[in-house]
Motif scaffolding. Structure first.
Motif, PDB file in Angstrom:
ATOM      1  N   GLU A 104       0.929  -1.094  -0.099  1.00 16.39           N
ATOM      2  CA  GLU A 104      -0.152  -0.007   0.073  1.00 16.39           C
ATOM      3  C   GLU A 104       0.991   1.313   0.008  1.00 16.39           C
ATOM      4  O   GLU A 104       1.546   1.394   0.828  1.00 16.39           O
ATOM      5  CB  GLU A 104      -0.709  -0.150   1.401  1.00 16.39           C
ATOM      6  CG  GLU A 104      -1.924   1.304   1.241  1.00 16.39           C
ATOM      7  CD  GLU A 104      -2.821   1.222   2.406  1.00 16.39           C
ATOM      8  OE1 GLU A 104      -3.806   0.711   2.024  1.00 16.39           O
ATOM      9  OE2 GLU A 104      -2.235   1.694   3.460  1.00 16.39           O
ATOM     10  N   VAL A 105       0.646   2.094  -1.074  1.00 17.92           N
ATOM     11  CA  VAL A 105       1.364   3.442  -1.007  1.00 17.92           C
ATOM     12  C   VAL A 105       0.579   4.475  -1.355  1.00 17.92           C
ATOM     13  O   VAL A 105      -0.390   4.233  -2.211  1.00 17.92           O
ATOM     14  CB  VAL A 105       2.355   3.131  -2.319  1.00 17.92           C
ATOM     15  CG1 VAL A 105       3.341   4.433  -2.564  1.00 17.92           C
ATOM     16  CG2 VAL A 105       3.543   1.980  -2.133  1.00 17.92           C
ATOM     17  N   ASP A 106       0.966   5.545  -0.638  1.00 20.13           N
ATOM     18  CA  ASP A 106       0.327   6.821  -0.836  1.00 20.13           C
ATOM     19  C   ASP A 106       0.778   7.914  -2.068  1.00 20.13           C
ATOM     20  O   ASP A 106       1.788   8.206  -1.589  1.00 20.13           O
ATOM     21  CB  ASP A 106       0.090   7.504   0.618  1.00 20.13           C
ATOM     22  CG  ASP A 106      -0.684   8.514   0.415  1.00 20.13           C
ATOM     23  OD1 ASP A 106      -1.338   9.054  -0.495  1.00 20.13           O
ATOM     24  OD2 ASP A 106      -1.156   9.367   1.762  1.00 20.13           O
ATOM     25  N   LEU A 107      -0.009   7.998  -2.902  1.00 18.92           N
ATOM     26  CA  LEU A 107       0.639   8.786  -4.019  1.00 18.92           C
ATOM     27  C   LEU A 107      -0.075  10.242  -4.041  1.00 18.92           C
ATOM     28  O   LEU A 107       0.255  11.103  -4.953  1.00 18.92           O
ATOM     29  CB  LEU A 107       0.300   8.239  -5.374  1.00 18.92           C
ATOM     30  CG  LEU A 107       0.849   6.781  -5.787  1.00 18.92           C
ATOM     31  CD1 LEU A 107       0.410   6.295  -7.150  1.00 18.92           C
ATOM     32  CD2 LEU A 107       2.386   6.960  -5.619  1.00 18.92           C
ATOM     33  N   SER A 108      -1.266  10.401  -3.223  1.00 14.16           N
ATOM     34  CA  SER A 108      -1.993  11.515  -3.259  1.00 14.16           C
ATOM     35  C   SER A 108      -1.432  12.855  -2.991  1.00 14.16           C
ATOM     36  O   SER A 108      -1.755  13.893  -3.648  1.00 14.16           O
ATOM     37  CB  SER A 108      -3.240  11.598  -2.110  1.00 14.16           C
ATOM     38  OG  SER A 108      -2.512  11.299  -0.866  1.00 14.16           O
ATOM     39  N   ARG A 109      -0.169  12.984  -2.239  1.00 17.14           N
ATOM     40  CA  ARG A 109       0.556  14.226  -2.066  1.00 17.14           C
ATOM     41  C   ARG A 109       1.802  14.474  -3.231  1.00 17.14           C
ATOM     42  O   ARG A 109       2.440  15.269  -3.019  1.00 17.14           O
ATOM     43  CB  ARG A 109       1.079  14.258  -0.698  1.00 17.14           C
ATOM     44  CG  ARG A 109      -0.100  14.340   0.302  1.00 17.14           C
ATOM     45  CD  ARG A 109       0.434  14.318   1.733  1.00 17.14           C
ATOM     46  NE  ARG A 109      -0.703  14.329   2.593  1.00 17.14           N
ATOM     47  CZ  ARG A 109      -0.352  14.612   4.052  1.00 17.14           C
ATOM     48  NH1 ARG A 109       0.825  14.826   4.582  1.00 17.14           N
ATOM     49  NH2 ARG A 109      -1.388  14.721   4.900  1.00 17.14           N
ATOM     50  N   MET A 110       1.858  13.462  -3.977  1.00 15.54           N
ATOM     51  CA  MET A 110       2.988  13.649  -4.991  1.00 15.54           C
ATOM     52  C   MET A 110       2.372  14.431  -6.405  1.00 15.54           C
ATOM     53  O   MET A 110       1.144  14.481  -6.613  1.00 15.54           O
ATOM     54  CB  MET A 110       3.443  11.943  -5.431  1.00 15.54           C
ATOM     55  CG  MET A 110       4.135  11.394  -4.238  1.00 15.54           C
ATOM     56  SD  MET A 110       4.486   9.698  -5.260  1.00 15.54           S
ATOM     57  CE  MET A 110       4.815   8.673  -3.667  1.00 15.54           C
ATOM     58  N   SER A 111       3.594  15.048  -6.888  1.00 20.76           N
ATOM     59  CA  SER A 111       2.929  15.614  -8.164  1.00 20.76           C
ATOM     60  C   SER A 111       2.606  14.625  -9.275  1.00 20.76           C
ATOM     61  O   SER A 111       3.282  13.364  -9.273  1.00 20.76           O
ATOM     62  CB  SER A 111       4.125  16.529  -8.779  1.00 20.76           C
ATOM     63  OG  SER A 111       5.089  15.803  -8.982  1.00 20.76           O
TER      64      SER A 111
END
Length: 376
Positions: A287-294
């Motif tokens: 599980e990886v959070d990409l939501s704050r990446m460009s």
């Protein structure tokens, strides 16, 4: 009044000036100077300029500190206005584009760079010493207004009176970046090093930003390598998340296999340095959070994540299981779906759980299919 200046209590400082006049006490250069400083520290450029004009009318001597406070107030105002008027937007697959967000017809703030230059000129005409803060603040004002040539000219003027410092050089480089002028930004960066100044993280990021806006992927990649390897006097300047974001964005915009491979290399280095996908974060192997990446960083992260899954599966480190990408219920979610479907080979299809609209879930069967489709 000194406390008012240091505490940005400009209203109190102005009230004290009025109170002095009401009691028949004429404020002197010191009183006005402190009030100007208070207004400058509080970002009240109009009030600061009014006080300067009043000092002139009363034939008071204006010193370096007072002038500097007024110029600093102008710089703060222009930086604030610049953030509201101009931003850069990333279009998936299309790179960066400048977006004008203000339709205001009031150009008072955007023309303040001229006022700053006038004040710098007045100091010269009046024989007032101009120090590094004078020039740095004026350069910052011009830079925020996109006046890169004036910023470069101020650096040259500064060299005739005092040695430019890191702040001045970095502000001028930023000015060139805001105007998408790569060559003068690069020349300023080299001048900075030739003057014996070790560029810090702010200076490097300013140069990288200039390279990003001028679409210089090879140069930006070289700067990243220089930062990581410490080729300047053997000293390394560790990149941060801002560095990573703009380097990846530049390489993503450059397109082509070589830039894609370099982006993957940069991202892998960033992970090893703990800049992104940190071990102490809530991210896990599945599980990886990409939501704050460009967008460009998230795109590169997807390639890294699936390479890591393949490596882990082949080494037997992890059992294959369902995998989740946190994207948020936004454009990022649909963008990542496209990346997984169109860029990974074989295509990776995902679903959106009903109760987790900001998550993309890839089933174990799909992951196994992707692993089986990779050549050694």
């Amino acid at each position: 009044m000194d406390a008012c200046a240091k505490g940005k209590r400009w209203k109190v400082a102005l009230s004290l000036l009025d109170e002095m006049k009401e009691k028949g006490i004429e404020p002197n250069e010191v009183s006005y100077g402190v009030a100007v400083t208070a207004c400058g520290n509080g970002g009240q450029w109009e009030k600061a300029l009014e006080l300067l004009e009043q000092m002139r009318k009363e034939n008071m001597k204006i010193n370096t500190i007072t002038y500097n406070s007024a110029i600093a107030a102008l710089a703060k105002a222009v930086r604030s206005e610049s953030r509201q008027q101009r931003r850069y937007d990333y279009r998936p697959g299309g790179g960066w584009s400048k977006i004008e967000t203000s339709d205001s017809t009031d150009n008072n703030k955007t023309m303040l760079w001229k006022v700053a230059l006038d004040l710098v000129h007045c100091m010269e005409m009046e024989g007032i010493r101009r120090d590094s803060f004078t020039f740095s603040s004026a350069i910052s004002t011009c830079g925020a207004a996109g006046r890169w040539q004036e910023s470069v000219d101020l650096i040259e003027a500064m060299k005739r009176e005092t040695k430019p410092n890191k702040i001045a050089y970095t502000s001028a480089i930023t000015a060139c970046a805001n105007s998408e002028k790569w060559k003068p930004a690069f020349e300023l960066f080299n001048d900075m090093k030739n003057d014996g100044l070790q560029p810090d993280l702010v200076a490097y990021n300013a140069l990288i930003n200039a390279g990003m806006m001028a679409n210089q992927p090879e140069k930006v990649y070289d700067i990243w390598v220089e930062m990581c390897k410490g080729s300047v006097k053997g000293e390394s300047v560790s990149p941060d998340i801002v560095t990573l974001t703009e380097v990846i964005a530049t390489l993503d915009r450059g397109m082509g296999k070589i830039n894609r491979d370099r982006a993957d290399e940069v991202f892998t280095e960033a992970v090893s340095r703990g800049i992104i996908l940190k071990k102490d974060s809530l991210d896990s192997s599945w599980e990886v959070d990409l939501s704050r990446m460009s967008f460009p960083v998230a795109r590169t992260a997807c390639r890294f994540i699936f390479r890591r899954i393949v490596t882990s599966a082949r080494s037997g480190d992890d059992d294959i299981k369902d995998f989740s990408l946190i994207t948020g219920a936004s454009k990022m979610r649909e963008y990542i779906r496209e990346v997984l479907r169109d860029e990974l080979k074989p295509a990776v299809y995902c679903t959106v759980p009903k109760l987790e609209q900001g998550t993309l879930q890839i089933k174990e069967k799909v992951i196994r299919n992707y692993i089986d489709g990779q050549s050694d």
